[in-house]
Design an enzyme around this catalytic site. Sequence first.
Site, PDB file in Angstrom:
ATOM      1  N   THR A   1       0.828  -1.205   0.000  1.00 14.47           N
ATOM      2  CA  THR A   1       0.000   0.000   0.000  1.00 14.47           C
ATOM      3  C   THR A   1       0.865   1.259   0.000  1.00 14.47           C
ATOM      4  O   THR A   1       0.571   2.244  -0.703  1.00 14.47           O
ATOM      5  CB  THR A   1      -0.917   0.009   1.250  1.00 14.47           C
ATOM      6  OG1 THR A   1      -1.717  -1.168   1.221  1.00 14.47           O
ATOM      7  CG2 THR A   1      -1.812   1.238   1.286  1.00 14.47           C
TER       8      THR A   1
ATOM      9  N   HIS B   1       2.029   2.013  -3.437  1.00 12.13           N
ATOM     10  CA  HIS B   1       0.999   2.680  -4.248  1.00 12.13           C
ATOM     11  C   HIS B   1       0.986   4.177  -3.946  1.00 12.13           C
ATOM     12  O   HIS B   1       0.857   5.007  -4.845  1.00 12.13           O
ATOM     13  CB  HIS B   1      -0.393   2.096  -3.953  1.00 12.13           C
ATOM     14  CG  HIS B   1      -0.590   0.726  -4.497  1.00 12.13           C
ATOM     15  ND1 HIS B   1      -0.739   0.454  -5.832  1.00 12.13           N
ATOM     16  CD2 HIS B   1      -0.678  -0.477  -3.866  1.00 12.13           C
ATOM     17  CE1 HIS B   1      -0.909  -0.846  -6.002  1.00 12.13           C
ATOM     18  NE2 HIS B   1      -0.868  -1.436  -4.836  1.00 12.13           N
TER      19      HIS B   1
END
Lengths: 335, 335, 335, 335
Positions: free
Chosen positions: B28, B31
């Site tokens: 995450t 990202h």
Amino acid sequence: MHLTEVPEPVMGSQDVLIKVLYAGVCGTDLHIWEWDSWASNRLKPPVTIGHEFSGVITAVGPEVAVDGLVHVGDLVTAEGHIVCGHCRPCRTGNAHLCTRTRIIGVDRDGAFADYIAMPATNVIPLKDIPPDVGAVMDPVGNAVHTVLEGGDLTGSTVFVLGCGPIGCFAVGIARAAGASLVIASDLNPTRLEIAATMGAHVVLNASTEDVVSRVRDLTDGDGVDLVCEMSGHPTGHAQALAAARIGGRVNLLGTPSRPTEVDFARDVIFKGLTLYGVTGRKMYSTWIAMQQLLRNAQFDPRPVITHRFPLEGIEEAVAVIKEGKAGKVILEVGT
Amino acid sequence: MHLTEVPEPVMGSQDVLIKVLYAGVCGTDLHIWEWDSWASNRLKPPVTIGHEFSGVITAVGPEVAVDGLVHVGDLVTAEGHIVCGHCRPCRTGNAHLCTRTRIIGVDRDGAFADYIAMPATNVIPLKDIPPDVGAVMDPVGNAVHTVLEGGDLTGSTVFVLGCGPIGCFAVGIARAAGASLVIASDLNPTRLEIAATMGAHVVLNASTEDVVSRVRDLTDGDGVDLVCEMSGHPTGHAQALAAARIGGRVNLLGTPSRPTEVDFARDVIFKGLTLYGVTGRKMYSTWIAMQQLLRNAQFDPRPVITHRFPLEGIEEAVAVIKEGKAGKVILEVGT
Amino acid sequence: MHLTEVPEPVMGSQDVLIKVLYAGVCGTDLHIWEWDSWASNRLKPPVTIGHEFSGVITAVGPEVAVDGLVHVGDLVTAEGHIVCGHCRPCRTGNAHLCTRTRIIGVDRDGAFADYIAMPATNVIPLKDIPPDVGAVMDPVGNAVHTVLEGGDLTGSTVFVLGCGPIGCFAVGIARAAGASLVIASDLNPTRLEIAATMGAHVVLNASTEDVVSRVRDLTDGDGVDLVCEMSGHPTGHAQALAAARIGGRVNLLGTPSRPTEVDFARDVIFKGLTLYGVTGRKMYSTWIAMQQLLRNAQFDPRPVITHRFPLEGIEEAVAVIKEGKAGKVILEVGT
Amino acid sequence: MHLTEVPEPVMGSQDVLIKVLYAGVCGTDLHIWEWDSWASNRLKPPVTIGHEFSGVITAVGPEVAVDGLVHVGDLVTAEGHIVCGHCRPCRTGNAHLCTRTRIIGVDRDGAFADYIAMPATNVIPLKDIPPDVGAVMDPVGNAVHTVLEGGDLTGSTVFVLGCGPIGCFAVGIARAAGASLVIASDLNPTRLEIAATMGAHVVLNASTEDVVSRVRDLTDGDGVDLVCEMSGHPTGHAQALAAARIGGRVNLLGTPSRPTEVDFARDVIFKGLTLYGVTGRKMYSTWIAMQQLLRNAQFDPRPVITHRFPLEGIEEAVAVIKEGKAGKVILEVGT
């Protein structure tokens, strides 16, 4: 109670005939040997006793239509509870509670003999499980039932209260199931040694230690997630209820001979406990789990097997069990 | 995305303030680092990123009334999902699915910083769990959720499909939970090595092997009891459904970026499969199980931690992850 | 024990202040009223008693951040167990067993007052549930917990042993849950009438009928799937264990004042029974189920509410309960 | 496909012979009637078709030893899946997934005949269930399996997607199981009328209404707890996944003829959904629950039975089903 020539068992069309290789001696067999009140009320002689065994299939009934599953020459053991298959327990995964159950070695001829006939669906193939291990899968299954009933034990704490053979098996099963801490107690040092060999992290001698205090100390004061009550004594029941944590579980296998006083308010209701009575083996989820554990060497019951006798040595087998010096005793019947 | 001075976080009256020791770098975070479409839609900068961490409590809010449980000086980690506590998921053991969830490092300030404020009830004491291990309990918890959802694994067969850090953790958790056979697959040999170190009985390189055939061969043709789908690829989904045994289970954690074609008749209905979507960690049954496994040395995630950088080395940390040479990467923030 | 002016309760930052509309009178309140040994050991006066209530929110603490869920003006009730949120029971769906529980009306000020302060997360919105019904959701929740613990009751047989208000609620809940046959027993004909009104298919007067024989006759000799033990008497325990079918379940809510003799072999082990101790309400799965049943008119507790008094009539309320002529008694506090 | 004289079936020693009274016509029978690709691949003619029936026992095999359970003269129906009893599914409560299953009317002679032979353990006594109802217990059991798999429905919301006979049965079962809200959808107004008669609170015509929006509106925007997917259409799958609430469940019974695109991230993983594929009936927990519901008048399937023909009228029966004007169609074979 004696050894004698008996005719070969009669097979039904969906039965198999099994030549017995090994047979385990169970506490039930001792009750029968001593012809106590239970035995004299339950058994209708002549009956061949013995309900724990392994063997080799020598004949298959004409309507056993499961090709590829049961063959002459297969090494097998069997679930010794022959159930009706029609009643509500049988039809809801609780066939171990069928009230029409006929137990081999009790209600019909058993395994202390050269041959035994069994319904094909009761037969469990051993594949790569050794046949001496196969002979104790019945009591190992009692331990599996007791330990696994109540859900996933991963990371849990377990207290095995009573270290007869089934208790010692339970220790090893709890370890294989991912328990974080397995505590075992008994009055008999020999049994505690076996429990330690089977993987108990801590063994407690109940004759010299305050078992409940020790269990609490070992669990940050909480008590354990699961108690396996294998003693059948009212003292064991009291310890079991006290040693379980709030929200915990007590699975009871040991068969008491008299009632126990229970303080339901303090010990069950305010603690939110679950109690469960264990009979036999779940047919057949217990067997499936047990087969997996044995085949993949996650559990080995052999350290519990302390004595082996020929069938003719059954009197000696009974004696060694009564002396309290034995773990599991097996008979080498047809090897 | 940059390192900068930020003010100390504001604490609520039921919060604690934590000085960060270690922080894990998650997919995450990549990202966000790359500011892809998901990140630019979800985050409202400025926000401090990072949601996996451990640290030491330096202040306790005035209404944190749980004496004996949360103190200044405690080593802790925390569940990074801050939930509403009022909705139906929150009130039925599914707080991980609360639609009002605010995730640290995404929706509010996170752990790539000297200090983080957290609600006291989200805090998990480490006790004797080392703080570098504490920093990866968030993704270990994803693995625990994936592996343990579906019931007892004792004696079961498990296929971990995809060996990123969570997949590698899942291998070790499945072993600790008593699985008989753990198979792991990936395209990346480095990851397969880590999976083997974590206890996979068999590792399969999906770029050179027919994964489904191999799984079937290893399970007497049946397929496995549980597939942990960690890849998030449609190919992985197809393999997952095919590799599960009849009556088996597929728990899906890997997040796919596009739809998958599913033959529900052949792969789900006639097989009697159960599929389950895994989000986050169960609050807090997942944490309780994880704490037990870590404290009792039944599971050690450290072989998966391949790289450690100071907070200033985050750029390098991101690079090593993108190269596919890393297992888990952690930042040494305040040590 | 007396009515007096007390200051408005102090609110925490995550609390709400509730103006009380209705309050239920519980057996616990009678123990306190009579200042028995339990009450004098547990309560530290001055404390406002009463733990069953409904009301309207008049103030919301500054850190109650759940916009859209809790507002000034909302009609609500509340879970009266204020728990720590950190311990293992709290973190595994068993907060009703938290050992740090502080019960309103016992350990802190309760609901027999104009206002009560509650943590916002303990508050349950009534929406379209009438406020007099809201005042009895605490004991209805005890019944829901007792009836629903143990799995789906669709097509099952249930025996409610003891028809105080919670037993009478249990009858209606069992009907709503799809039980095929609900049998209720008590010694008090008034209570049996209420149980019949709530949907019991058969009511048994335990003073004149052989309860166990009747239960067996009504179930083809099998006994029932679930016994809800609401009496708390050793005689009730014996009947409960005998009336449960093989493989059945006994959920115990009635709090006994002395121990019971249990024949574990005959009544638990050979029958494969499960026993479960019921405390409080599951937080909050019990509440979610209860809200659904009340909102959709699947269950209506109002026939059990036999008497209503103003707050000033509490002495009369206590008297009518002690006479054994009442079902549930509620106080109209602020209506 | 034609009516012809066939010899009386051969009985095994543990079989019973049953004179057929009523038989249900199933979609499977239509596939066979039309000899589509599935039928021509699966069936090996000559085979008597028909797998839903009731009848009277006219002979009992010599080894059917369950005295008191199966007698000449008993009115019965039967589970039409004849399973091996030895494999892992058979031994873990999943006999409905046995890969050696032989289905009556498909793999061996079925019920569109004067007599059928069945293993005694497959036989289900009707007792006070009327024999025309007995003839549809096979598809009612499909509905029971679909509705009850996933745990207690008390107070739950259920969406039955597809209102063929099994869908209409599912509506009534969900009501009997204590669901708070049962929504049903179909394209066919006749079927929706039957669904309403069976107790659906809301029926949605999928040709004119936005089914997913309506389901959400009816559930405060949440979606339902349980979707029973009975349509087998990719459109139905999409609606099913969208109509389930976060943390909900989709049980899939309708057999699709082509693959479906699934967005696992959005529809399964982030929602924490559980999907389950339904085949047959659980042997025999489904039957036990169904018997209870039928015997106690909690569920009556007869409003779904719209047409009755003599065995000679089978061509007309097939025609009426294909026209889409029928609910369930049964044949009066031996009445």
